[in-house]
Design an enzyme around this catalytic site. Structure first.
Site, mmCIF file in Angstrom:
data_model
loop_
_atom_site.group_PDB
_atom_site.id
_atom_site.type_symbol
_atom_site.label_atom_id
_atom_site.label_comp_id
_atom_site.label_asym_id
_atom_site.label_seq_id
_atom_site.Cartn_x
_atom_site.Cartn_y
_atom_site.Cartn_z
ATOM 1 N N GLY A 1 45.351 28.503 41.571
ATOM 2 C CA GLY A 1 43.956 28.753 41.875
ATOM 3 C C GLY A 1 43.791 30.181 42.364
ATOM 4 O O GLY A 1 44.766 30.885 42.633
ATOM 5 N N TYR A 2 42.546 30.578 42.506
ATOM 6 C CA TYR A 2 42.223 31.963 42.858
ATOM 7 C C TYR A 2 41.457 32.022 44.167
ATOM 8 O O TYR A 2 40.400 31.411 44.307
ATOM 9 C CB TYR A 2 41.430 32.615 41.722
ATOM 10 C CG TYR A 2 42.318 32.796 40.522
ATOM 11 C CD1 TYR A 2 43.064 33.950 40.359
ATOM 12 C CD2 TYR A 2 42.479 31.774 39.597
ATOM 13 C CE1 TYR A 2 43.937 34.094 39.294
ATOM 14 C CE2 TYR A 2 43.350 31.907 38.534
ATOM 15 C CZ TYR A 2 44.074 33.068 38.399
ATOM 16 O OH TYR A 2 44.959 33.197 37.340
#
Length: 160
Positions: free
Chosen positions: A28-29
């Site tokens: 994820g970011y």
């Protein structure tokens, strides 16, 4: 700290028979801005924090910094990420003097297969296996940060 990488679509799953390794990845970011991305990745039982800079004009070269995290640290950081966690299986396929990493995406990105190869120089020659399709280096639509916010399932029919 400089990553030189080219990306390609994959035309079949023939690569699987030659894979030397296979790992599940969730990533994820924390920041998916095109100028810089901050990524949390869990690969098997190991976590990673990666920061990537903006790519050059061709999209082949950019700054990349990565450090390993414990799984205990990576899990809560992954929970803090922007919506759209990437779920994929990564295969490592030796071809000639290089290793291709092929990502088979799951979930909202199901059906997408992307191969990446890291090079020492942008113009370095490499052997191209029969399953390697169209080059998509520099096409931001195929960046994982883009796919996390704009899943393949939402736009793939426009590409077919």
């Amino acid at each position: 700290m400089i990553e030189i990488e080219r990306k390609f679509l994959v035309t079949s799953d023939d690569f699987k028979a030659s894979a030397s390794a296979k790992n599940h990845i969730a990533q994820g970011y924390l920041n998916s801005h095109p100028e810089r991305t901050v990524r949390i990745r869990i690969k098997g039982e190991i976590g990673f924090l990666t920061i990537k800079g903006k790519g050059n004009e061709s999209g082949t070269t950019r700054l990349e910094w990565e450090t390993e995290l414990s799984l205990m640290d990576a899990k809560p950081l992954l929970a803090l990420c922007e919506k759209g966690i990437i779920d994929k299986t990564r295969y490592e396929i030796p071809v000639g003097k290089h290793t291709f990493e092929v990502d088979e995406f799951h979930g909202e990105n199901e059906g997408l297969l992307i191969a990446e190869i890291e090079l020492k120089d942008e113009n370095e020659a490499f052997e191209k296996p029969s399953w390697l399709g169209m080059e998509v280096t520099g096409n931001k639509q195929y960046y994982n940060a883009y796919l996390s916010n704009h899943p393949y399932s939402e736009w793939k029919t426009n590409q077919e």
